[in-house]
Design a protein around this motif. Structure first.
Motif, PDB file in Angstrom:
ATOM      1  N   ARG A  37     -22.525  44.689   8.402  1.00  0.00           N
ATOM      2  CA  ARG A  37     -22.299  43.361   8.966  1.00  0.00           C
ATOM      3  C   ARG A  37     -23.599  42.824   9.560  1.00  0.00           C
ATOM      4  O   ARG A  37     -24.337  43.542  10.228  1.00  0.00           O
ATOM      5  CB  ARG A  37     -21.232  43.482  10.050  1.00  0.00           C
ATOM      6  CG  ARG A  37     -20.797  42.189  10.685  1.00  0.00           C
ATOM      7  CD  ARG A  37     -19.607  42.501  11.570  1.00  0.00           C
ATOM      8  NE  ARG A  37     -19.166  41.374  12.359  1.00  0.00           N
ATOM      9  CZ  ARG A  37     -19.697  41.051  13.534  1.00  0.00           C
ATOM     10  NH1 ARG A  37     -20.695  41.741  14.032  1.00  0.00           N
ATOM     11  NH2 ARG A  37     -19.216  40.034  14.209  1.00  0.00           N
ATOM     12  N   ASN A  38     -23.855  41.559   9.297  1.00  0.00           N
ATOM     13  CA  ASN A  38     -25.092  40.936   9.747  1.00  0.00           C
ATOM     14  C   ASN A  38     -24.931  40.468  11.201  1.00  0.00           C
ATOM     15  O   ASN A  38     -24.497  39.354  11.476  1.00  0.00           O
ATOM     16  CB  ASN A  38     -25.417  39.749   8.831  1.00  0.00           C
ATOM     17  CG  ASN A  38     -26.805  39.207   9.068  1.00  0.00           C
ATOM     18  OD1 ASN A  38     -27.298  39.220  10.198  1.00  0.00           O
ATOM     19  ND2 ASN A  38     -27.444  38.746   8.023  1.00  0.00           N
ATOM     20  N   LYS A  40     -27.091  39.691  13.458  1.00  0.00           N
ATOM     21  CA  LYS A  40     -27.962  38.598  13.869  1.00  0.00           C
ATOM     22  C   LYS A  40     -27.310  37.242  13.556  1.00  0.00           C
ATOM     23  O   LYS A  40     -27.365  36.317  14.360  1.00  0.00           O
ATOM     24  CB  LYS A  40     -29.300  38.722  13.118  1.00  0.00           C
ATOM     25  CG  LYS A  40     -30.481  38.187  13.901  1.00  0.00           C
ATOM     26  CD  LYS A  40     -31.776  38.443  13.159  1.00  0.00           C
ATOM     27  CE  LYS A  40     -32.733  37.304  13.414  1.00  0.00           C
ATOM     28  NZ  LYS A  40     -33.594  37.025  12.263  1.00  0.00           N
ATOM     29  N   ALA A  53     -30.734  34.023   9.331  1.00  0.00           N
ATOM     30  CA  ALA A  53     -30.271  35.406   9.460  1.00  0.00           C
ATOM     31  C   ALA A  53     -29.840  35.970   8.109  1.00  0.00           C
ATOM     32  O   ALA A  53     -29.922  37.167   7.865  1.00  0.00           O
ATOM     33  CB  ALA A  53     -29.118  35.478  10.456  1.00  0.00           C
ATOM     34  N   TYR A  54     -29.376  35.080   7.217  1.00  0.00           N
ATOM     35  CA  TYR A  54     -28.986  35.538   5.880  1.00  0.00           C
ATOM     36  C   TYR A  54     -30.144  35.471   4.895  1.00  0.00           C
ATOM     37  O   TYR A  54     -29.964  35.664   3.699  1.00  0.00           O
ATOM     38  CB  TYR A  54     -27.776  34.747   5.372  1.00  0.00           C
ATOM     39  CG  TYR A  54     -26.482  35.231   5.994  1.00  0.00           C
ATOM     40  CD1 TYR A  54     -26.008  36.514   5.713  1.00  0.00           C
ATOM     41  CD2 TYR A  54     -25.752  34.442   6.873  1.00  0.00           C
ATOM     42  CE1 TYR A  54     -24.832  36.987   6.293  1.00  0.00           C
ATOM     43  CE2 TYR A  54     -24.584  34.903   7.456  1.00  0.00           C
ATOM     44  CZ  TYR A  54     -24.131  36.175   7.157  1.00  0.00           C
ATOM     45  OH  TYR A  54     -22.981  36.646   7.739  1.00  0.00           O
TER      46      TYR A  54
END
Lengths: 156, 103
Positions: A37-38, A40, A53-54
């Motif tokens: 899971r990201n 940020k 962030a992606y």
């Protein structure tokens, strides 16, 4: 002395066993998640931060993203949101609430064979734009709509 | 262990229409108890849906998904009688998996 060493060995062995157990019971299921899971992105405070962030640079406004939300939400705790992307090569759809403490609410990844469509329900703290962010093979696109909230969805 | 999910998967024009209702408090970590202490955040952060060994949807969630989350989507490549499996994991590390046959 001998007693100390054997105790140390015992502890070391126990430690190894514990580590092995943790590896088997905890690490395997977690590694089964294809992507981590990201975090940020979920702490981001603006659309640009989420795109960043992606791994993108900026998002362009698109009319090929159909965002369906109510005009007025009496209860901000449960606001239905549906997003359908008509953009070719849609990889993911993210739902953002502009005025929430953290803007990103949900991020969906669509493997081949799954329609670029998703419906869910989100919390909206106050009257705010809802943003649907779409990642395609050639960049990021978004659409946004305002939802008026008469009763906030966070706190209370 | 959390309550079971309610999963409905039906064939609509060669596509599988999936609707899922999960039972989870989805605490944001910003709400306060009457005594002023914060209710700790407790929310589903990842959801994976698989069918016949293939992942058909992956989701990452924040705490601003509504309580008892609802999720609907569509996919192709499965038929009536196949099983779909839904797994969620929350920020406490709890997980739950439920299955449903496509009708």
């Amino acid at each position: 002395m001998i007693k100390t060493i054997s105790r140390r060995h015992l502890l070391a062995a126990a430690g190894r066993w514990a580590a092995a157990l943790v590896a088997v019971t905890v690490l395997r299921p977690i590694s089964a998640w294809a992507a981590e899971r990201n975090h940020k992105a979920f702490e981001a405070k603006s659309l640009d931060d989420v795109v960043g962030a992606y791994g993108g640079s900026s998002a362009r406004l698109s009319t090929d993203i159909l965002l369906t939300i109510p005009e007025i939400a009496e209860n901000g705790a449960v606001v239905p949101v549906a997003v359908e992307s008509k953009l070719a090569g849609t990889r993911s759809i993210s739902i953002l609430v502009e005025k929430n403490p953290s803007v990103l609410s949900a991020h969906f990844v669509f493997p081949e064979g799954t329609d670029p469509y998703v419906a869910t329900r989100v919390k909206v703290a106050e009257t705010s734009n809802i943003i649907a962010l779409v990642q395609t093979a050639d960049g990021y696109y978004y659409a946004q709509k305002l939802v008026k909230v008469t009763l906030g969805g966070c706190g209370g | 262990m959390a309550d079971p999910m309610r999963i409905r998967a039906t064939m609509v024009d060669n596509k599988v229409d999936v609707k899922i209702l999960m039972a989870h408090p989805m605490e944001t970590g910003q709400r306060k108890n009457p005594d002023g202490t914060l209710v700790p955040a407790h929310y589903i952060d990842t959801v994976t849906v698989t069918c016949k060994g293939k992942t058909v949807l992956m989701a990452e969630w924040g705490p601003s998904v509504s309580r008892n989350p609802y999720l609907a989507f569509r996919f192709t490549g499965a038929a009536k009688g196949d099983t779909i499996s839904v797994t969620w994991k929350d920020n406490h590390g709890d997980t739950r998996t439920d299955e449903a046959a496509i009708a």
